[in-house]
Design a protein around this motif. Structure first.
Motif, mmCIF file in Angstrom:
data_model
loop_
_atom_site.group_PDB
_atom_site.id
_atom_site.type_symbol
_atom_site.label_atom_id
_atom_site.label_comp_id
_atom_site.label_asym_id
_atom_site.label_seq_id
_atom_site.Cartn_x
_atom_site.Cartn_y
_atom_site.Cartn_z
ATOM 1 N N SER A 127 22.237 -20.488 12.716
ATOM 2 C CA SER A 127 23.202 -21.264 11.948
ATOM 3 C C SER A 127 23.437 -22.630 12.590
ATOM 4 O O SER A 127 23.737 -22.738 13.767
ATOM 5 C CB SER A 127 24.531 -20.503 11.887
ATOM 6 O OG SER A 127 25.464 -21.167 11.097
ATOM 7 N N GLY A 128 23.272 -23.656 11.786
ATOM 8 C CA GLY A 128 23.475 -25.015 12.264
ATOM 9 C C GLY A 128 22.217 -25.724 12.701
ATOM 10 O O GLY A 128 22.265 -26.909 13.045
ATOM 11 N N ALA A 129 21.085 -25.030 12.686
ATOM 12 C CA ALA A 129 19.841 -25.612 13.178
ATOM 13 C C ALA A 129 19.370 -26.766 12.304
ATOM 14 O O ALA A 129 19.525 -26.752 11.084
ATOM 15 C CB ALA A 129 18.757 -24.543 13.260
ATOM 16 N N VAL A 130 18.775 -27.760 12.944
ATOM 17 C CA VAL A 130 18.094 -28.852 12.264
ATOM 18 C C VAL A 130 16.600 -28.710 12.527
ATOM 19 O O VAL A 130 16.171 -27.827 13.268
ATOM 20 C CB VAL A 130 18.604 -30.228 12.754
ATOM 21 C CG1 VAL A 130 20.072 -30.403 12.411
ATOM 22 C CG2 VAL A 130 18.392 -30.387 14.258
ATOM 23 N N THR A 131 15.807 -29.576 11.935
ATOM 24 C CA THR A 131 14.358 -29.467 12.085
ATOM 25 C C THR A 131 13.923 -29.573 13.542
ATOM 26 O O THR A 131 12.966 -28.911 13.959
ATOM 27 C CB THR A 131 13.641 -30.541 11.254
ATOM 28 O OG1 THR A 131 14.244 -31.816 11.500
ATOM 29 C CG2 THR A 131 13.726 -30.226 9.761
ATOM 30 N N ASP A 132 14.599 -30.390 14.349
ATOM 31 C CA ASP A 132 14.237 -30.533 15.763
ATOM 32 C C ASP A 132 14.330 -29.207 16.504
ATOM 33 O O ASP A 132 13.651 -29.007 17.513
ATOM 34 C CB ASP A 132 15.151 -31.554 16.454
ATOM 35 C CG ASP A 132 14.835 -32.990 16.073
ATOM 36 O OD1 ASP A 132 13.848 -33.204 15.347
ATOM 37 O OD2 ASP A 132 15.583 -33.891 16.483
ATOM 38 N N VAL A 170 15.173 -25.077 5.948
ATOM 39 C CA VAL A 170 15.586 -26.120 6.887
ATOM 40 C C VAL A 170 15.634 -27.456 6.158
ATOM 41 O O VAL A 170 15.002 -27.633 5.116
ATOM 42 C CB VAL A 170 14.624 -26.180 8.097
ATOM 43 C CG1 VAL A 170 13.314 -26.883 7.743
ATOM 44 C CG2 VAL A 170 15.278 -26.802 9.320
ATOM 45 N N GLY A 171 16.411 -28.398 6.712
ATOM 46 C CA GLY A 171 16.527 -29.732 6.138
ATOM 47 C C GLY A 171 17.930 -30.071 5.690
ATOM 48 O O GLY A 171 18.330 -31.235 5.698
ATOM 49 N N SER A 205 19.836 -42.250 1.663
ATOM 50 C CA SER A 205 19.434 -42.960 2.875
ATOM 51 C C SER A 205 18.774 -42.045 3.906
ATOM 52 O O SER A 205 18.054 -42.510 4.783
ATOM 53 C CB SER A 205 20.649 -43.650 3.508
ATOM 54 O OG SER A 205 21.552 -42.695 4.066
ATOM 55 N N LYS A 206 19.013 -40.735 3.788
ATOM 56 C CA LYS A 206 18.507 -39.791 4.788
ATOM 57 C C LYS A 206 17.345 -38.927 4.310
ATOM 58 O O LYS A 206 16.623 -38.357 5.134
ATOM 59 C CB LYS A 206 19.641 -38.854 5.240
ATOM 60 C CG LYS A 206 20.754 -39.517 6.017
ATOM 61 C CD LYS A 206 21.805 -38.474 6.419
ATOM 62 C CE LYS A 206 22.917 -39.073 7.267
ATOM 63 N NZ LYS A 206 23.918 -38.040 7.659
ATOM 64 N N ILE A 207 17.173 -38.820 2.996
ATOM 65 C CA ILE A 207 16.313 -37.754 2.495
ATOM 66 C C ILE A 207 14.839 -37.953 2.836
ATOM 67 O O ILE A 207 14.121 -36.979 3.114
ATOM 68 C CB ILE A 207 16.522 -37.549 0.976
ATOM 69 C CG1 ILE A 207 15.967 -36.184 0.574
ATOM 70 C CG2 ILE A 207 15.922 -38.691 0.168
ATOM 71 C CD1 ILE A 207 16.480 -35.681 -0.757
ATOM 72 N N ASP A 208 14.352 -39.177 2.855
ATOM 73 C CA ASP A 208 12.943 -39.392 3.204
ATOM 74 C C ASP A 208 12.660 -38.929 4.634
ATOM 75 O O ASP A 208 11.671 -38.239 4.891
ATOM 76 C CB ASP A 208 12.563 -40.867 3.049
ATOM 77 C CG ASP A 208 12.436 -41.297 1.591
ATOM 78 O OD1 ASP A 208 12.377 -40.409 0.718
ATOM 79 O OD2 ASP A 208 12.413 -42.519 1.338
ATOM 80 N N GLY A 209 13.527 -39.312 5.558
ATOM 81 C CA GLY A 209 13.354 -38.898 6.947
ATOM 82 C C GLY A 209 13.482 -37.404 7.123
ATOM 83 O O GLY A 209 12.725 -36.782 7.877
ATOM 84 N N ALA A 210 14.439 -36.793 6.404
ATOM 85 C CA ALA A 210 14.638 -35.350 6.509
ATOM 86 C C ALA A 210 13.421 -34.597 5.993
ATOM 87 O O ALA A 210 12.956 -33.630 6.617
ATOM 88 C CB ALA A 210 15.886 -34.931 5.741
ATOM 89 N N MET A 211 12.867 -35.035 4.868
ATOM 90 C CA MET A 211 11.705 -34.346 4.301
ATOM 91 C C MET A 211 10.470 -34.514 5.184
ATOM 92 O O MET A 211 9.645 -33.602 5.299
ATOM 93 C CB MET A 211 11.430 -34.851 2.888
ATOM 94 C CG MET A 211 12.511 -34.478 1.885
ATOM 95 S SD MET A 211 12.818 -32.686 1.738
ATOM 96 C CE MET A 211 14.483 -32.576 2.420
ATOM 97 N N ALA A 212 10.346 -35.674 5.828
ATOM 98 C CA ALA A 212 9.231 -35.866 6.756
ATOM 99 C C ALA A 212 9.326 -34.868 7.908
ATOM 100 O O ALA A 212 8.315 -34.321 8.365
ATOM 101 C CB ALA A 212 9.228 -37.298 7.283
ATOM 102 N N LYS A 213 10.549 -34.612 8.363
ATOM 103 C CA LYS A 213 10.738 -33.649 9.454
ATOM 104 C C LYS A 213 10.519 -32.212 8.997
ATOM 105 O O LYS A 213 10.047 -31.381 9.770
ATOM 106 C CB LYS A 213 12.132 -33.815 10.058
ATOM 107 C CG LYS A 213 12.266 -35.044 10.952
ATOM 108 C CD LYS A 213 13.507 -34.966 11.815
ATOM 109 C CE LYS A 213 13.439 -35.954 12.959
ATOM 110 N NZ LYS A 213 14.524 -35.740 13.937
ATOM 111 N N VAL A 214 10.843 -31.912 7.746
ATOM 112 C CA VAL A 214 10.539 -30.579 7.218
ATOM 113 C C VAL A 214 9.030 -30.379 7.211
ATOM 114 O O VAL A 214 8.519 -29.314 7.577
ATOM 115 C CB VAL A 214 11.120 -30.396 5.805
ATOM 116 C CG1 VAL A 214 10.641 -29.074 5.196
ATOM 117 C CG2 VAL A 214 12.638 -30.435 5.826
ATOM 118 N N GLY A 215 8.298 -31.429 6.814
ATOM 119 C CA GLY A 215 6.844 -31.357 6.845
ATOM 120 C C GLY A 215 6.316 -31.140 8.246
ATOM 121 O O GLY A 215 5.379 -30.353 8.460
#
Length: 394
Positions: A127-132, A170-171, A205-215
């Motif tokens: 719970s709370g995890a991000v892609t990193d 995730v994302g 403003s965040k979604i492109d970067g977030a999706m790149a990290k999901v990839g």
């Protein structure tokens, strides 16, 4: 105060609610399953396994709750699975050892509920995890809540089991989903203003970067599996989207005016913000995740409509009470916003509860049986988890 029968409308009460609302996180939890140690296996050998990775929506956050009740004592009308006796509660009954570190891997989490599939059902999500927190430590991965990056944990799982499917959620935390919920709740409780207009800009403003990290997270998983000796055809990655925990305005059983959405329903959101979240934000994230899955050769499981009719405050669902027992067919499938923490922890708010997780597990089991293709998973009105069904995603 959410979870109380007393309606408090003075400014001081609203300030207390606002303070609690600012603390609202979107964190996510499920037992780190057995099967991660022992003699090394190889692809095609050892116990077959499904592995869950990612954030709170797959870890099992809010699995403690079987619907929502205004009763703050005892078992809370049978909704609190962490109740022991009297006024004693033990969240570890549901979250096991992860009740302490907050990963909240529940015994009813999606992967644990995907029964009838593999021998081992293994939960690495937190719970709370991000892609990193998913990446390998050797490639930018970051430990979280005292645990190694999930890809590093996967290496041990892949060596000891014959992994067939890896389910990834995730994302959302990369997009600041928790902050969005907090802002929208605070705008309803305190500022009497909408949140959708400024929060849409934040997401954009965040979604492109977030999706790149999901990839990248998918790439990291594939790297681990390749190192463990798996060919790309020996297992599948299923990337899933997020369900909406709140209904559209027209489907909310409480009036927008007054304080019933706060003090009784636990859904402190304006109609316009509710419609934006349900019909714009959740679909936007789902569609972008579908694009990532396609680009990375993963299957996609769309859960945007999974809770339809069972969301917090949904007109077609009911609160649990002494005269209305907890029920998979009539109760809400998501945890309400308990900003005063009169019941459990605020991090459980706005997540699929016990009933919702059983349903998500059924969705995963159905997708497991489909070796190819992308699917959306929906519920059948008046049915429990057994009524979940798949439709192909174009």
């Amino acid at each position: 105060m959410i979870g109380s029968r007393t309606v408090s409308t003075p400014p001081t009460a609203r300030k207390r609610l606002a303070a609690a609302a600012f603390a609202l996180p979107l964190l996510v939890g499920s037992l780190l399953a057995a099967g991660t140690t022992g003699a090394a296996a190889s692809p095609g050998n050892g116990p077959t396994a499904i592995v869950a990775m990612g954030d709170s929506y797959i870890s099992g956050e809010a699995g403690r709750w079987k619907g929502n009740s205004l009763t703050n004592s005892g078992s809370r009308d049978g909704t609190d699975r962490g109740w022991v006796s009297g006024s004693t509660y033990d969240p570890s009954k549901v979250y096991g050892a992860t009740a302490a570190n907050g990963c909240h891997r529940s015994d009813s989490s999606e992967v644990k509920s995907a029964t009838g599939t593999t021998t081992a059902l293994i939960n690495l999500a937190c719970s709370g995890a991000v892609t990193d927190n998913v990446f390998r430590s050797s490639n930018g991965g970051v430990s979280y809540k005292g645990e190694a990056p999930q890809a590093d944990q996967l290496a041990s799982v892949a060596a000891a089991n014959d992994v067939k499917v890896i389910a990834l959620s995730v994302g959302g935390n990369d997009l600041g989903f928790a902050d969005i919920i907090t802002t929208c709740a605070t705008d309803y409780i305190v500022w009497y203003s909408y949140c959708y207009d400024d929060q849409q800009g934040v997401v954009d403003s965040k979604i492109d970067g977030a999706m790149a990290k999901v990839g990248k997270a998918i790439d990291e998983i594939r790297a681990v599996m390749s190192t463990a000796g798996y060919s790309s055809s020996a297992y599948r990655i299923v990337l899933q989207s997020y369900p909406s925990p709140i209904p559209r305005a027209a489907e909310n059983r409480y009036s927008e005016s007054g304080w019933s959405r706060v003090n009784t329903g636990g859904c402190p959101f304006w109609n316009r913000d509710s419609d934006w979240a349900r019909d714009s934000l959740v679909p936007q994230i789902a569609n972008r995740l579908k694009g990532v899955a396609a680009a990375k050769g993963a299957q996609f499981m769309d859960l945007r409509d999974m809770l339809q009719g069972h969301e917090v405050c949904a007109r077609s669902s009911k609160l649990v009470s002494a005269s209305q027992p907890a029920s998979a067919t009539t109760s809400e499938w998501a945890r309400w916003v308990d900003s005063s923490e009169t019941q459990g922890q605020i991090q459980e708010s706005m997540h699929p509860n016990y009933f919702g997780q059983l349903s998500a597990g059924r969705c995963l089991a159905l997708v497991y049986a489909q070796p190819t293709g992308n699917y959306t998973c929906r519920n059948t009105a008046g049915k429990d988890a057994s009524g979940m069904y798949l439709s192909p995603v174009s």
